[in-house]
Scaffold this motif. Structure first.
Motif, PDB file in Angstrom:
ATOM      1  N   THR A 205      38.063   9.729 -30.844  1.00  0.00           N
ATOM      2  CA  THR A 205      38.247   8.585 -30.954  1.00  0.00           C
ATOM      3  C   THR A 205      37.306   7.915 -32.158  1.00  0.00           C
ATOM      4  N   GLY A 206      36.750   8.907 -32.750  1.00  0.00           N
ATOM      5  CA  GLY A 206      35.955   8.541 -33.973  1.00  0.00           C
ATOM      6  C   GLY A 206      34.447   8.290 -33.551  1.00  0.00           C
ATOM      7  N   GLY A 207      34.050   8.572 -32.559  1.00  0.00           N
ATOM      8  CA  GLY A 207      32.514   8.057 -32.095  1.00  0.00           C
ATOM      9  C   GLY A 207      31.676   9.588 -32.126  1.00  0.00           C
ATOM     10  N   LYS A 208      30.315   9.411 -31.623  1.00  0.00           N
ATOM     11  CA  LYS A 208      29.605  10.532 -31.566  1.00  0.00           C
ATOM     12  C   LYS A 208      29.779  11.432 -30.558  1.00  0.00           C
ATOM     13  N   ARG A 209      29.557  12.732 -30.514  1.00  0.00           N
ATOM     14  CA  ARG A 209      29.728  13.544 -29.609  1.00  0.00           C
ATOM     15  C   ARG A 209      28.900  13.154 -28.283  1.00  0.00           C
ATOM     16  N   ILE A 210      29.138  13.499 -27.172  1.00  0.00           N
ATOM     17  CA  ILE A 210      28.584  13.525 -26.250  1.00  0.00           C
ATOM     18  C   ILE A 210      27.425  14.693 -25.880  1.00  0.00           C
TER      19      ILE A 210
ATOM     20  N   ARG B 128      32.806   5.378 -18.990  1.00  0.00           N
ATOM     21  CA  ARG B 128      31.940   5.166 -20.401  1.00  0.00           C
ATOM     22  C   ARG B 128      31.973   6.428 -21.146  1.00  0.00           C
ATOM     23  N   LEU B 129      31.807   6.181 -22.417  1.00  0.00           N
ATOM     24  CA  LEU B 129      31.542   7.432 -23.448  1.00  0.00           C
ATOM     25  C   LEU B 129      30.285   7.569 -23.788  1.00  0.00           C
ATOM     26  N   ASN B 130      29.859   6.975 -25.004  1.00  0.00           N
ATOM     27  CA  ASN B 130      28.402   7.053 -25.409  1.00  0.00           C
ATOM     28  C   ASN B 130      27.714   5.791 -25.224  1.00  0.00           C
TER      29      ASN B 130
ATOM     30  N   LEU C  22      36.223  14.886 -21.607  1.00  0.00           N
ATOM     31  CA  LEU C  22      34.551  14.869 -21.298  1.00  0.00           C
ATOM     32  C   LEU C  22      34.309  13.198 -21.586  1.00  0.00           C
ATOM     33  N   VAL C  23      33.681  12.896 -20.539  1.00  0.00           N
ATOM     34  CA  VAL C  23      33.229  11.408 -20.709  1.00  0.00           C
ATOM     35  C   VAL C  23      31.505  11.329 -20.360  1.00  0.00           C
ATOM     36  N   GLY C  24      30.952  10.188 -20.744  1.00  0.00           N
ATOM     37  CA  GLY C  24      29.496  10.183 -20.537  1.00  0.00           C
ATOM     38  C   GLY C  24      29.160   9.713 -19.138  1.00  0.00           C
ATOM     39  N   ALA C  25      30.025   8.794 -18.504  1.00  0.00           N
ATOM     40  CA  ALA C  25      29.641   8.402 -17.235  1.00  0.00           C
ATOM     41  C   ALA C  25      31.062   7.873 -16.666  1.00  0.00           C
ATOM     42  N   VAL C  26      31.220   7.912 -15.205  1.00  0.00           N
ATOM     43  CA  VAL C  26      32.597   7.617 -14.357  1.00  0.00           C
ATOM     44  C   VAL C  26      31.955   6.583 -13.513  1.00  0.00           C
ATOM     45  N   GLU C  27      32.526   5.225 -13.433  1.00  0.00           N
ATOM     46  CA  GLU C  27      32.269   4.300 -12.583  1.00  0.00           C
ATOM     47  C   GLU C  27      32.949   4.225 -11.241  1.00  0.00           C
TER      48      GLU C  27
END
Length: 309
Positions: A79-84, A26-28, A105-110
């Motif tokens: 990808t045009g989203g907010k920074r983590i 996941r990202l944000n 950089l990603v928010g969470a890895v599943e």
């Protein structure tokens, strides 16, 4: 995340079976994304990042990992989203694309899932992030988005697509002047790069967006001519493509009497994983890691003039 990629070598058995494994993250927000496990070297908790002057705004810094300095790209921003923001709880997916190693950089890895390429579909039109998607799939009734990483990397650090003058002087298509070069790649950026590099050869170029589309078109040409090589000089195919991957496409071609004489050059950003043994398994004629215009044009020219069947 320790041990999540321990069995990568065992996963080579997926080659030619139109299957892949995706690492979900996941990202944000709640949206889940996927990346092919074969491109992933390591997943780790975000280490301290060092800011460097003149870095692209999408690069949050560099990380020093196992003696290597790796740029860390914020995939949400890219990808045009907010920074983590919360780096203490974030992760870095270290992957190899186009002969270089990057950190994402990603928010969470599943977790890792195993699926079929025929379950990977082109992205729906009209979605806000569509320009950054190369494919989508469904897991547990939820849409998983697969990002066009080649497009993201090209925006940060564009690759040269021109064949050098020295190599261009050596290229010849004698005996193949009336044939076309066929390109199969799901990334619009990659298709443009390959097409630009191969225009130096002076032949007509036809493109397909995935392996299934390419196979159908090649069969149409074969039905018209009796042997696809009467019109198509060489196929340059990516490996990772929705609906049918490049390995399965190659195997289908080599098992079809009307297609089997077609020379297939596999051209992929999976530069750190697959080897010549895997290429031979499905009968491909050549393997070129993305993206070097001189190497690609030289390889394609070689198979254009190699008329042995």
């Amino acid at each position: 995340m320790s041990g999540i990629l321990d069995s990568v070598n065992q996963r080579t058995q997926l080659v030619g079976q139109n299957r892949l494994e995706l690492l979900l993250f996941r990202l944000n927000g709640r949206q889940r994304f996927g990346i092919n496990v074969f491109k992933v070297r390591e997943v780790l908790q975000c280490p301290p990042l060092t800011s460097m002057p003149k870095l692209n705004s999408l690069v949050r810094g560099v990380a020093h990992i196992r003696g290597q300095t790796i740029s860390v790209i914020d995939l949400s921003m890219a990808t045009g989203g907010k920074r983590i923001e919360n780096l203490d709880n974030a992760f870095i997916v270290i992957a190899e694309y186009n002969r270089s190693v990057q950190g994402f950089l990603v928010g969470a890895v599943e977790r890792i899932i195993n699926t079929n390429w025929d379950a990977i579909m082109p992205p729906p039109k009209g979605t806000g992030r569509a320009s950054y998607l190369t494919a989508v799939t469904e897991v547990e009734n939820e849409l998983i988005e697969i990002l066009d990483v080649e497009k993201i990397l090209n925006e940060i650090s564009p690759l040269g697509t021109d064949v050098s003058e020295d190599v261009a002087k050596t290229l010849t298509t004698e005996g193949s002047e009336n044939k076309i070069i066929f390109i199969a790649d799901d990334s619009s950026v990659a298709r443009s790069q390959v097409k630009k590099a191969l225009t130096t050869l002076g032949l007509e170029i036809e493109v397909a967006k995935n392996g299934l589309e390419a196979l159908r078109r090649l069969k149409e040409i074969a039905a018209e001519t009796g042997d696809v090589t009467d019109k198509v000089g060489v196929l340059v195919s990516d490996i990772e493509m929705p609906e049918m991957d490049g390995y399965t496409l190659t195997a289908e071609i080599k098992n079809d009497p009307e297609l089997q004489n077609l020379h297939v050059v596999l051209h992929t950003s999976l530069s750190g994983v697959f080897n010549q043994a895997m290429v031979k398994k499905v009968g491909a004629d050549d393997f070129i890691a993305k993206f070097h215009p001189d190497e690609l044009a030289t390889a394609v020219q070689k198979w254009l003039v190699n008329t042995d069947k």
